[in-house]
Design a protein around this motif. Structure first.
Motif, PDB file in Angstrom:
ATOM      1  N   PHE A  86      -4.277   0.627 -18.836  1.00 20.15           N
ATOM      2  CA  PHE A  86      -4.614  -0.528 -19.660  1.00 20.15           C
ATOM      3  C   PHE A  86      -4.053  -1.804 -19.043  1.00 20.15           C
ATOM      4  O   PHE A  86      -4.734  -2.821 -18.976  1.00 20.15           O
ATOM      5  N   TRP A  87      -2.802  -1.747 -18.598  1.00 25.86           N
ATOM      6  CA  TRP A  87      -2.184  -2.931 -17.998  1.00 25.86           C
ATOM      7  C   TRP A  87      -2.918  -3.355 -16.728  1.00 25.86           C
ATOM      8  O   TRP A  87      -3.110  -4.541 -16.468  1.00 25.86           O
ATOM      9  N   ILE A  88      -3.322  -2.369 -15.940  1.00 25.55           N
ATOM     10  CA  ILE A  88      -4.051  -2.695 -14.718  1.00 25.55           C
ATOM     11  C   ILE A  88      -5.382  -3.354 -15.056  1.00 25.55           C
ATOM     12  O   ILE A  88      -5.779  -4.342 -14.437  1.00 25.55           O
ATOM     13  N   ALA A  89      -6.071  -2.829 -16.052  1.00 24.41           N
ATOM     14  CA  ALA A  89      -7.348  -3.426 -16.462  1.00 24.41           C
ATOM     15  C   ALA A  89      -7.132  -4.837 -17.002  1.00 24.41           C
ATOM     16  O   ALA A  89      -7.920  -5.747 -16.727  1.00 24.41           O
ATOM     17  N   ALA A  90      -6.042  -5.058 -17.745  1.00 19.54           N
ATOM     18  CA  ALA A  90      -5.756  -6.397 -18.281  1.00 19.54           C
ATOM     19  C   ALA A  90      -5.443  -7.385 -17.165  1.00 19.54           C
ATOM     20  O   ALA A  90      -5.826  -8.562 -17.235  1.00 19.54           O
ATOM     21  N   LEU A  91      -4.781  -6.919 -16.122  1.00 18.13           N
ATOM     22  CA  LEU A  91      -4.453  -7.791 -14.996  1.00 18.13           C
ATOM     23  C   LEU A  91      -5.689  -8.157 -14.172  1.00 18.13           C
ATOM     24  O   LEU A  91      -5.632  -9.032 -13.313  1.00 18.13           O
ATOM     25  N   SER A  92      -6.796  -7.510 -14.439  1.00 20.16           N
ATOM     26  CA  SER A  92      -8.024  -7.731 -13.672  1.00 20.16           C
ATOM     27  C   SER A  92      -8.599  -9.132 -13.860  1.00 20.16           C
ATOM     28  O   SER A  92      -9.545  -9.499 -13.171  1.00 20.16           O
ATOM     29  N   LEU A  93      -8.045  -9.889 -14.785  1.00 20.41           N
ATOM     30  CA  LEU A  93      -8.553 -11.246 -14.978  1.00 20.41           C
ATOM     31  C   LEU A  93      -8.363 -12.094 -13.726  1.00 20.41           C
ATOM     32  O   LEU A  93      -9.114 -13.030 -13.491  1.00 20.41           O
ATOM     33  N   TRP A  94      -7.361 -11.791 -12.941  1.00 24.80           N
ATOM     34  CA  TRP A  94      -7.188 -12.461 -11.654  1.00 24.80           C
ATOM     35  C   TRP A  94      -7.361 -11.404 -10.558  1.00 24.80           C
ATOM     36  O   TRP A  94      -6.538 -10.514 -10.421  1.00 24.80           O
ATOM     37  N   PRO A  95      -8.435 -11.499  -9.780  1.00 29.10           N
ATOM     38  CA  PRO A  95      -8.672 -10.488  -8.741  1.00 29.10           C
ATOM     39  C   PRO A  95      -7.481 -10.347  -7.798  1.00 29.10           C
ATOM     40  O   PRO A  95      -6.898 -11.332  -7.358  1.00 29.10           O
ATOM     41  N   VAL A 107      -1.888  -5.543  -6.342  1.00 28.89           N
ATOM     42  CA  VAL A 107      -0.520  -5.861  -5.943  1.00 28.89           C
ATOM     43  C   VAL A 107       0.464  -5.160  -6.870  1.00 28.89           C
ATOM     44  O   VAL A 107       1.445  -4.575  -6.424  1.00 28.89           O
ATOM     45  N   TRP A 108       0.193  -5.171  -8.170  1.00 27.33           N
ATOM     46  CA  TRP A 108       1.087  -4.571  -9.157  1.00 27.33           C
ATOM     47  C   TRP A 108       1.160  -3.061  -8.990  1.00 27.33           C
ATOM     48  O   TRP A 108       2.194  -2.459  -9.259  1.00 27.33           O
ATOM     49  N   SER A 109       0.076  -2.446  -8.525  1.00 25.83           N
ATOM     50  CA  SER A 109       0.059  -0.986  -8.425  1.00 25.83           C
ATOM     51  C   SER A 109       0.349  -0.483  -7.020  1.00 25.83           C
ATOM     52  O   SER A 109       0.197   0.695  -6.738  1.00 25.83           O
ATOM     53  N   GLY A 110       0.760  -1.369  -6.106  1.00 25.15           N
ATOM     54  CA  GLY A 110       1.207  -0.912  -4.798  1.00 25.15           C
ATOM     55  C   GLY A 110       0.218  -1.087  -3.664  1.00 25.15           C
ATOM     56  O   GLY A 110       0.510  -0.722  -2.537  1.00 25.15           O
TER      57      GLY A 110
END
Length: 174
Positions: free
Chosen positions: A5-14, A19-22
């Motif tokens: 969910f957090w990764i999908a939410a961070l998708s607002l900025w390509p 970067v967050w997931s490595g």
């Protein structure tokens, strides 16, 4: 909340979810391309309005929107199809097999299983620690050092700090 969910939410900025997931390199490429196209769109619409034709301005804006959409699509695809959480059961099975082979002295079989795990999830500190230990037992000190150092760089590798320090001390002595 689940990590997906957090990764999908961070998708607002390509690029930010990568970067967050490595996946720093892919994330920086996506973020850089999007930032460049977004900056160009802002400049052509707000600053150089008379120097650039409306057609070019519209094209640059469409390019920025397309870059954002492509980054979002890639991230959602990655979260859905390629995220390490999707492979958790397979990773656990491979880890059990690798441990079994390791304990029986089947070094190559254990190494192959650990490398498969790292192919699915390069941030698996336990697999890197086990791989480093395997390299240590099979007389491959350079590979062992590399695996141990990679493990220490990971968030999950902190729990192995003492063991890795002991192993590196052993390598430095021998």
């Amino acid at each position: 909340m689940p990590r997906r969910f957090w990764i999908a939410a961070l998708s607002l900025w390509p690029g930010l979810p990568q970067v967050w997931s490595g996946q720093e390199v892919m994330g920086l490429i996506l973020a850089g391309v999007f930032a460049a196209t977004l900056n160009a769109a802002i400049v052509t619409h707000a600053i150089w309005t008379e120097a650039v034709s409306p057609a070019v301005s519209t094209f640059v804006t469409a390019l920025a929107a397309g870059t954002w959409a492509a980054g979002l699509a890639y991230t959602l695809w990655w979260v859905w199809r390629c995220h390490p959480e999707r492979y958790r059961a397979e990773i656990e099975r491979l880890y059990r097999e690798a441990t079994e082979h390791y304990l029986r002295g089947r070094w190559n079989d254990a190494r192959r299983r650990l490398e498969q795990i790292l192919t699915m999830d390069e941030t698996d500190a336990d697999a890197l620690m086990q791989l480093g230990t395997l390299y240590l037992h099979t007389g491959q000190p350079d590979e062992a050092r590399r695996a141990f150092r990679q493990c220490l760089e990971l968030e999950g590798g902190v729990k192995w700090r003492w063991e890795i320090a002991q192993a590196i001390r052993l390598l430095d002595r021998g």
